[in-house]
Design an enzyme around this catalytic site. Structure first.
Site, short mmCIF file in Angstrom:
data_model
loop_
_atom_site.label_atom_id
_atom_site.label_comp_id
_atom_site.label_asym_id
_atom_site.label_seq_id
_atom_site.Cartn_x
_atom_site.Cartn_y
_atom_site.Cartn_z
N THR A 175 2.07 35.55 -0.88
CA THR A 175 2.47 34.17 -0.62
C THR A 175 1.62 33.28 -1.50
O THR A 175 0.53 33.68 -1.91
CB THR A 175 2.23 33.78 0.84
OG1 THR A 175 0.82 33.85 1.10
CG2 THR A 175 2.95 34.70 1.79
N GLU A 178 7.62 36.15 3.86
CA GLU A 178 7.39 37.07 4.99
C GLU A 178 8.69 37.62 5.56
O GLU A 178 8.67 38.50 6.42
CB GLU A 178 6.62 36.34 6.10
CG GLU A 178 5.15 36.02 5.76
CD GLU A 178 4.97 34.71 5.00
OE1 GLU A 178 5.95 34.24 4.39
OE2 GLU A 178 3.85 34.18 5.01
N LYS A 212 3.05 12.57 13.08
CA LYS A 212 2.96 12.29 14.51
C LYS A 212 2.74 10.81 14.71
O LYS A 212 1.67 10.29 14.44
CB LYS A 212 1.82 13.10 15.13
CG LYS A 212 2.07 14.59 15.00
CD LYS A 212 1.16 15.43 15.86
CE LYS A 212 1.54 16.88 15.77
NZ LYS A 212 0.57 17.73 15.09
N TRP A 245 7.50 13.00 16.91
CA TRP A 245 7.45 13.58 15.56
C TRP A 245 8.50 12.95 14.66
O TRP A 245 9.65 12.79 15.05
CB TRP A 245 7.73 15.09 15.64
CG TRP A 245 6.62 15.86 16.26
CD1 TRP A 245 5.44 15.36 16.75
CD2 TRP A 245 6.57 17.28 16.46
NE1 TRP A 245 4.66 16.36 17.24
CE2 TRP A 245 5.33 17.56 17.08
CE3 TRP A 245 7.43 18.33 16.18
CZ2 TRP A 245 4.93 18.85 17.43
CZ3 TRP A 245 7.05 19.62 16.52
CH2 TRP A 245 5.81 19.88 17.14
P1 ADP Z 1 5.62 30.02 -0.39
O1 ADP Z 1 5.05 31.15 -1.12
O2 ADP Z 1 5.67 28.71 -1.13
O3 ADP Z 1 5.20 29.88 1.04
P2 ADP Z 1 8.12 30.84 0.62
O4 ADP Z 1 9.38 30.93 -0.15
O5 ADP Z 1 7.68 32.00 1.37
O6 ADP Z 1 7.12 30.42 -0.44
O7 ADP Z 1 8.15 29.56 1.55
C1 ADP Z 1 8.76 29.61 2.78
C2 ADP Z 1 8.86 28.24 3.36
O8 ADP Z 1 9.67 27.40 2.56
C3 ADP Z 1 9.54 28.22 4.70
O9 ADP Z 1 8.67 28.57 5.72
C4 ADP Z 1 10.01 26.78 4.78
O10 ADP Z 1 8.99 25.91 5.17
C5 ADP Z 1 10.37 26.48 3.37
N1 ADP Z 1 11.82 26.62 3.18
C6 ADP Z 1 12.48 27.68 2.70
N2 ADP Z 1 13.79 27.42 2.65
C7 ADP Z 1 13.97 26.18 3.13
C8 ADP Z 1 15.10 25.33 3.34
N3 ADP Z 1 16.33 25.70 3.02
N4 ADP Z 1 14.88 24.12 3.87
C9 ADP Z 1 13.65 23.70 4.20
N5 ADP Z 1 12.55 24.44 4.01
C10 ADP Z 1 12.70 25.66 3.48
#
Ligand code: ADP
Length: 546
Positions: free
Chosen positions: A186, A334, A443, A448
């Site tokens: 990640t 993940e 917040k 929220w």
């Molecule tokens: P990083 O390595 O940047 O964490 P990831 O691709 O694993 O890359 O990131 C996952 C996160 O990206 C998710 O938990 C969410 O917050 C955000 N995410 C992924 N797809 C979407 C979506 N369609 N809309 C909003 N947020 C998204």
């Protein structure tokens, strides 16, 4: 219990490429190469050459379980490594070259990578890295002898030489499907990057879900443009789904600018393109600026957008300018990554265009294999009524049970659910809507405010190139939203016009207290808004209302 009598064939990644070679051998893989020209080959070629990769690795002394790293763009050689490395039982570790050099060094050491395969463009990076990672036994540049560079990398090997010396006869070993196949870290916006270790079984099951009609509907009739990099969660599983389905694949190499992407869409008659909003923004700006007519020139039918929220304005632009349907999807490293996909239901057929856009703003419904629940701060389940927003937890066979080498300790709850770190609502039809990352929610007076909803409303203004919303300290309300905007070139948008535009588009009490204009917003290595850095940039900022 009575045991079933079905054959126990393990779900192995190698079975995907062998299937492709048997059932759609001539389906094409088109790659823009680091050397320059477009390269064309077939699944049969990829299969043959991935067997050569397996033999070459064996000759280099690689044994099952060892990690083999790549620093590479999307292309056929990278795909050969996907199959050759995992197929022989070793673990393909795809590294995001956009990480900071110190992070790359950290993960190469952490993963204990034995060999590193890299594209020509990464020579300067690898020259520096090589000194710092003595555990790596060899560096392989992914080119042929004619393009071999003069460089300062000890014991440099040439990919085509290795393959040239290797036989294409190879029997893929059969082993437990729970064996690790690939590793992806990640991006670690806080703390060190953490490794997500996929298995053969999870990768194959995930590919099946991706191919399903109510998943991403990857099929033999599609030509896919993989704008999403192969170092970002296995290009969302598309190299596997492609081999499973026989879809034609187009790989853009390093060129992800609007013009290059447009040319591939047009020249290769792409039907389905996949990527994050950042690249689509560049494409839409290019089409706008150059006055192009994508409807007349392209046959793009669908665009899968994930990684960050697909703004309504973007979905609308793809519909109106390209005649393409945006498939909004959500997931994370993940989760291999696909969790939900936004396809429409039969009842939506009668909806107006605007009503459909309302649905498409959501991230979609869980594909089979992904179970979701939303809970409050105490861990109590919240209703799935489309209103209650809570922490989103998931479980399923392609969702991680823990990070590599146990970084971060136990990460699933007593029922096996993993906390995504996202805040979301789920409606009666099962559509998920992400309202925020839990660390980014604003917040205000105990309620929220969704920064994502505000950002998407702001980018609908024609003068806005990009927008981000963060919480700024406020004596009375604890936090109030601050909108940070990048204007499109030549636009003179003011604070007042911006705030006026938001009236009626979001709840009144959500309207930001202030607007700041910047030339550029910070992004993470996967192209997302870097909210942490943005908050740092604005840490001394005081709201006029505070
Ligand atoms: P990083 O390595 O940047 O964490 P990831 O691709 O694993 O890359 O990131 C996952 C996160 O990206 C998710 O938990 C969410 O917050 C955000 N995410 C992924 N797809 C979407 C979506 N369609 N809309 C909003 N947020 C998204």
């Amino acid at each position: 219990m009575l045991r079933g009598l079905m054959q126990e064939r393990p779900l192995l990644v190698s079975s995907l490429i062998e299937h492709a070679a048997r059932c759609h051998p001539q389906a094409e893989i088109v790659s823009r190469t680091s050397e320059g020209p477009l390269h064309r080959c077939t699944y049969a070629d990829i299969c043959r050459r991935s067997r050569q990769v397996a033999n070459a690795l064996t000759a280099l002394g690689v044994v099952p379980g060892e990690r083999i790293a790549t620093l590479a763009w999307n292309g056929y050689r990278h795909m050969e490594l996907y199959y050759g490395v995992s197929g022989m039982g070793a673990v393909l570790h795809t590294i995001n070259p956009r990480l900071f050099p110190e992070q790359i060094e950290y993960i190469v050491r952490h993963a204990e990578d034995q060999f590193l395969f890299f594209d020509l463009g990464f020579i300067p990076l690898v020259e520096k890295l090589a000194q710092a990672v003595p555990g790596v036994r060899g560096f392989v540049v992914m080119t042929d002898r004619a393009h071999l560079p003069v460089c300062d990398i000890p014991g440099l090997l040439c990919y085509e030489d290795l393959l040239g010396a290797a036989s294409d006869a190879y029997d893929w070993p059969q082993f437990d499907e729970h064996t690790a196949s690939s590793l992806c870290y990640t991006s670690g916006t806080t703390g060190n990057p953490k490794g997500v270790l996929y298995s053969h079984r999870s990768s194959v099951l995930h590919a099946w879900a991706a191919c399903a009609v109510d998943g991403l509907a990857i099929g033999v009739a599609e030509t896919l443009l993989l704008v999403v990099p192969m170092f970002h969660v296995n290009a969302w599983g598309m190299p596997y789904a492609g081999a499973m389905s026989g879809a034609r694949l187009v790989m853009p190499g390093p060129a992800l600018d609007g013009k290059s992407v447009y040319e591939l869409l047009r020249d290769e008659q792409v039907t389905l393109a996949l990527g994050v909003p950042t690249v689509w923004r560049m494409l839409l700006q290019h089409v706008d600026g150059a006055g192009l007519k994508p409807r007349d020139e392209l046959c793009l039918r669908r665009v899968v957008i994930g990684g960050s929220s697909a703004p309504r304005a973007m979905t609308e632009a793809f519909a109106n300018t390209f005649g393409a349907f945006v498939v909004h999807a959500w997931g994370m490293t993940e989760m291999s990554p696909v969790g939900t996909v936004c396809n429409l239901l039969p009842k939506h057929e009668d909806y107006t265009f605007e009503q459909r856009l309302d649905i498409q703003e959501k991230q979609g419904r869980a594909v089979y294999g992904v179970e979701m629940k939303i809970v409050d701060d105490q861990g109590e389940r919240l209703p799935q009524d489309g209103q209650a927003a809570g922490h989103l937890l998931v479980r399923g066979p392609w969702i991680t049970s823990g990070y590599y080498r146990d970084e971060g300790g136990g990460i699933v709850d007593a029922d096996g659910f993993f906390d995504t770190g996202d805040v979301a609502t789920i409606d009666l039809d099962g559509y998920l809507q992400i309202t925020d990352r839990s660390k980014d929610v604003i917040k205000s007076g105990g309620e929220w405010i969704s920064s994502i909803a505000l950002e998407n409303a702001a980018v609908a203004h024609p003068a806005v190139a990009e927008a981000a919303v963060i919480g700024a300290a406020h004596d009375k309300w604890q936090e109030r939203p601050l909108l940070v905007v990048v204007r499109k070139p030549g636009e003179a948008l003011t604070r007042e016009t911006m705030l006026e535009f938001l009236q009626g588009r979001v709840a009144n009490w959500w309207i930001p207290d202030d607007v700041a204009f910047v030339d550029e917003l910070p992004h993470t290595a996967t192209g997302k808004l870097h909210k942490l850095r943005l908050r740092e940039m604005f840490k001394d900022y005081r709201l006029p209302s505070a």
